[in-house]
Write an enzyme that holds these catalytic residues in place. Structure first.
Site, PDB file in Angstrom:
ATOM      1  N   GLY A  36      -2.187  -2.271  -5.654  1.00 32.63           N
ATOM      2  CA  GLY A  36      -2.275  -1.732  -4.293  1.00 32.63           C
ATOM      3  C   GLY A  36      -1.488  -2.599  -3.331  1.00 32.63           C
ATOM      4  O   GLY A  36      -1.007  -3.678  -3.693  1.00 32.63           O
ATOM      5  N   LEU A  37      -1.380  -2.120  -2.101  1.00 33.13           N
ATOM      6  CA  LEU A  37      -0.600  -2.812  -1.076  1.00 33.13           C
ATOM      7  C   LEU A  37      -1.144  -4.210  -0.786  1.00 33.13           C
ATOM      8  O   LEU A  37      -2.323  -4.490  -1.068  1.00 33.13           O
ATOM      9  CB  LEU A  37      -0.641  -2.006   0.229  1.00 33.13           C
ATOM     10  CG  LEU A  37       0.005  -0.618   0.223  1.00 33.13           C
ATOM     11  CD1 LEU A  37      -0.295   0.095   1.542  1.00 33.13           C
ATOM     12  CD2 LEU A  37       1.509  -0.719  -0.017  1.00 33.13           C
ATOM     13  N   SER A  38      -0.328  -5.033  -0.186  1.00 27.68           N
ATOM     14  CA  SER A  38      -0.784  -6.320   0.306  1.00 27.68           C
ATOM     15  C   SER A  38      -1.895  -6.075   1.336  1.00 27.68           C
ATOM     16  O   SER A  38      -1.801  -5.148   2.148  1.00 27.68           O
ATOM     17  CB  SER A  38       0.383  -7.069   0.965  1.00 27.68           C
ATOM     18  OG  SER A  38      -0.041  -8.323   1.447  1.00 27.68           O
ATOM     19  N   SER A  40      -4.712  -4.861   0.764  1.00 32.29           N
ATOM     20  CA  SER A  40      -5.580  -3.716   0.416  1.00 32.29           C
ATOM     21  C   SER A  40      -6.949  -4.215  -0.047  1.00 32.29           C
ATOM     22  O   SER A  40      -7.929  -3.470   0.011  1.00 32.29           O
ATOM     23  CB  SER A  40      -4.919  -2.848  -0.667  1.00 32.29           C
ATOM     24  OG  SER A  40      -4.673  -3.600  -1.833  1.00 32.29           O
ATOM     25  N   GLY A  41      -7.017  -5.461  -0.532  1.00 29.42           N
ATOM     26  CA  GLY A  41      -8.306  -6.031  -0.927  1.00 29.42           C
ATOM     27  C   GLY A  41      -8.377  -6.449  -2.385  1.00 29.42           C
ATOM     28  O   GLY A  41      -9.461  -6.782  -2.881  1.00 29.42           O
ATOM     29  N   LYS A  42      -7.257  -6.500  -3.079  1.00 29.80           N
ATOM     30  CA  LYS A  42      -7.252  -6.805  -4.516  1.00 29.80           C
ATOM     31  C   LYS A  42      -7.890  -8.169  -4.826  1.00 29.80           C
ATOM     32  O   LYS A  42      -8.773  -8.264  -5.687  1.00 29.80           O
ATOM     33  CB  LYS A  42      -5.809  -6.773  -5.067  1.00 29.80           C
ATOM     34  CG  LYS A  42      -5.104  -5.449  -4.875  1.00 29.80           C
ATOM     35  CD  LYS A  42      -3.668  -5.496  -5.380  1.00 29.80           C
ATOM     36  CE  LYS A  42      -2.800  -6.521  -4.687  1.00 29.80           C
ATOM     37  NZ  LYS A  42      -2.584  -6.263  -3.231  1.00 29.80           N
ATOM     38  N   SER A  43      -7.426  -9.208  -4.140  1.00 28.80           N
ATOM     39  CA  SER A  43      -7.944 -10.556  -4.438  1.00 28.80           C
ATOM     40  C   SER A  43      -9.409 -10.660  -4.049  1.00 28.80           C
ATOM     41  O   SER A  43     -10.218 -11.230  -4.807  1.00 28.80           O
ATOM     42  CB  SER A  43      -7.138 -11.620  -3.682  1.00 28.80           C
ATOM     43  OG  SER A  43      -5.778 -11.573  -4.070  1.00 28.80           O
ATOM     44  N   SER A 110       1.908  -5.081  -7.941  1.00 25.41           N
ATOM     45  CA  SER A 110       2.536  -4.313  -9.040  1.00 25.41           C
ATOM     46  C   SER A 110       2.947  -2.917  -8.576  1.00 25.41           C
ATOM     47  O   SER A 110       2.386  -1.930  -9.024  1.00 25.41           O
ATOM     48  CB  SER A 110       1.630  -4.264 -10.272  1.00 25.41           C
ATOM     49  OG  SER A 110       0.274  -3.981  -9.966  1.00 25.41           O
TER      50      SER A 110
HETATM   51  N1  LIG Z   1     -14.260  -3.387   1.731  1.00 25.84           N
HETATM   52  C1  LIG Z   1     -13.356  -4.371   1.601  1.00 25.84           C
HETATM   53  N2  LIG Z   1     -12.896  -4.709   0.391  1.00 25.84           N
HETATM   54  C2  LIG Z   1     -11.968  -5.696   0.266  1.00 25.84           C
HETATM   55  N3  LIG Z   1     -11.443  -6.381   1.300  1.00 25.84           N
HETATM   56  C3  LIG Z   1     -11.889  -6.081   2.552  1.00 25.84           C
HETATM   57  C4  LIG Z   1     -12.844  -5.062   2.752  1.00 25.84           C
HETATM   58  N4  LIG Z   1     -13.090  -4.962   4.067  1.00 25.84           N
HETATM   59  C5  LIG Z   1     -12.325  -5.882   4.662  1.00 25.84           C
HETATM   60  N5  LIG Z   1     -11.597  -6.579   3.774  1.00 25.84           N
HETATM   61  C6  LIG Z   1     -10.665  -7.673   4.102  1.00 25.84           C
HETATM   62  O1  LIG Z   1      -9.361  -7.247   3.765  1.00 25.84           O
HETATM   63  C7  LIG Z   1      -8.568  -8.371   3.400  1.00 25.84           C
HETATM   64  C8  LIG Z   1      -7.964  -8.101   2.013  1.00 25.84           C
HETATM   65  O2  LIG Z   1      -7.139  -9.186   1.675  1.00 25.84           O
HETATM   66  P1  LIG Z   1      -6.814  -9.605   0.192  1.00 25.84           P
HETATM   67  O3  LIG Z   1      -6.173 -10.939   0.265  1.00 25.84           O
HETATM   68  O4  LIG Z   1      -8.008  -9.420  -0.671  1.00 25.84           O
HETATM   69  O5  LIG Z   1      -5.739  -8.482  -0.179  1.00 25.84           O
HETATM   70  P2  LIG Z   1      -4.734  -8.426  -1.420  1.00 25.84           P
HETATM   71  O6  LIG Z   1      -4.706  -6.996  -1.826  1.00 25.84           O
HETATM   72  O7  LIG Z   1      -5.075  -9.453  -2.423  1.00 25.84           O
HETATM   73  O8  LIG Z   1      -3.350  -8.769  -0.717  1.00 25.84           O
HETATM   74  P3  LIG Z   1      -2.039  -9.501  -1.369  1.00 25.84           P
HETATM   75  O9  LIG Z   1      -1.346  -8.488  -2.214  1.00 25.84           O
HETATM   76  O10 LIG Z   1      -1.221  -9.893  -0.173  1.00 25.84           O
HETATM   77  O11 LIG Z   1      -2.505 -10.693  -2.154  1.00 25.84           O
HETATM   78  C9  LIG Z   1      -9.471  -9.578   3.399  1.00 25.84           C
HETATM   79  O12 LIG Z   1      -9.296 -10.264   4.619  1.00 25.84           O
HETATM   80  C10 LIG Z   1     -10.868  -8.964   3.306  1.00 25.84           C
HETATM   81  O13 LIG Z   1     -11.857  -9.768   3.899  1.00 25.84           O
HETATM   82 MG   LIG Z   2      -4.089 -11.134  -3.159  1.00 27.21          MG
END
Ligand SMILES: Nc1ncnc2c1ncn2[C@@H]1O[C@H](COP(=O)(O)OP(=O)(O)OP(=O)(O)O)[C@@H](O)[C@H]1O
Ligand SMILES: [Mg+2]
Length: 210
Positions: A36-38, A40-43, A110
């Site tokens: 998913g997008l940056s 989006s909440g993956k980590s 990805s």
């Molecule tokens: N329901 C939710 N699930 C996951 N994250 C959430 C939710 N609501 C809010 N957030 C917030 O959204 C952000 C998601 O960031 P995260 O670093 O997890 O994204 P990512 O997909 O890993 O991005 P990247 O590809 O840049 O690493 C965090 O700040 C998290 O606290």
């Molecule tokens: Mg991440």
């Protein structure tokens, strides 16, 4: 582990079977692939799921996009060829970890369907659960926890997924999540359901949470 044909190197088999490793850890290994997008909440989801699995005494490990780029893939950038190599190496690591019996949670943008197909092929389709973290771009951009969208919009980062580089959604994910609509806790529960942890017969009983 499946032996692969190569011209100049011979596979040296070991004395420990995959089944023995699974029996030792009392679980069926798999790879949960979050795409998913940056922002989006993956980590966030990956580490929440890892915490929950550890609470249930499962042997698991998160492979995270940013973390892997600190070491194993520090030589790679964000052009399509580098992204492909990034995913290929991660998939090889996930394959090894699955072979060792671990549950792997992979959190990588990805963005390319072809790269994810390569990963599925390397890891083995039967081990992979593909999860599409389908949070709207506007929500991701409003969150912008690392300030990356702001930089990408100001043209300070090139090839940024969703802004100046494409994202190709999965066609048949095992689960789709919009984190704008579901809490982290709700999503982790849905991830556990997709993993069929309740039907994972080799698993020991969940440990009580405290
Ligand atoms: N329901 C939710 N699930 C996951 N994250 C959430 C939710 N609501 C809010 N957030 C917030 O959204 C952000 C998601 O960031 P995260 O670093 O997890 O994204 P990512 O997909 O890993 O991005 P990247 O590809 O840049 O690493 C965090 O700040 C998290 O606290
Ligand atoms: Mg991440």
């Amino acid at each position: 582990m499946i032996e692969r044909e190569l011209p100049l190197v011979t596979w040296h088999g070991g004395k420990v079977s995959h089944t023995e490793r699974q029996t030792l850890l009392r679980q069926s290994p798999m790879t949960i692939w979050l795409t998913g997008l940056s922002a989006s909440g993956k980590s966030t989801l990956a580490f929440a799921l890892e915490r929950e699995l550890m609470n249930r005494a499962r042997a698991c490990y998160v492979l995270d996009g940013d973390n892997v780029r600190h070491g194993l893939n520090r030589d790679l950038g964000f052009l399509a060829a580098d992204r492909a190599e990034n995913i290929r190496r991660i998939a090889e690591v996930a394959r090894l970890m699955n072979d060792a019996g671990l549950i792997v949670i992979a959190a990588f943008i990805s963005p390319y369907r072809s790269d994810r197909a390569v990963a599925r092929n390397i890891i083995g389709a039967e081990y992979v659960r593909e999860v599409y973290v389908n949070t709207p771009l506007a929500v991701c951009e409003a969150r912008d926890p690392k300030g990356l969208y702001r930089k990408a919009r100001a043209s300070k980062i090139a090839d940024f997924t969703g802004v100046s580089s494409p994202y190709e959604p999965p066609e048949q994910p095992d689960l789709t999540i919009d984190t704008a609509q579901y809490s982290v806790e709700d999503t982790v529960a849905r991830l556990l359901a997709v993993m069929h942890m309740e039907r994972n017969l080799m698993c020991r009983e969940p440990m009580p949470l405290n």
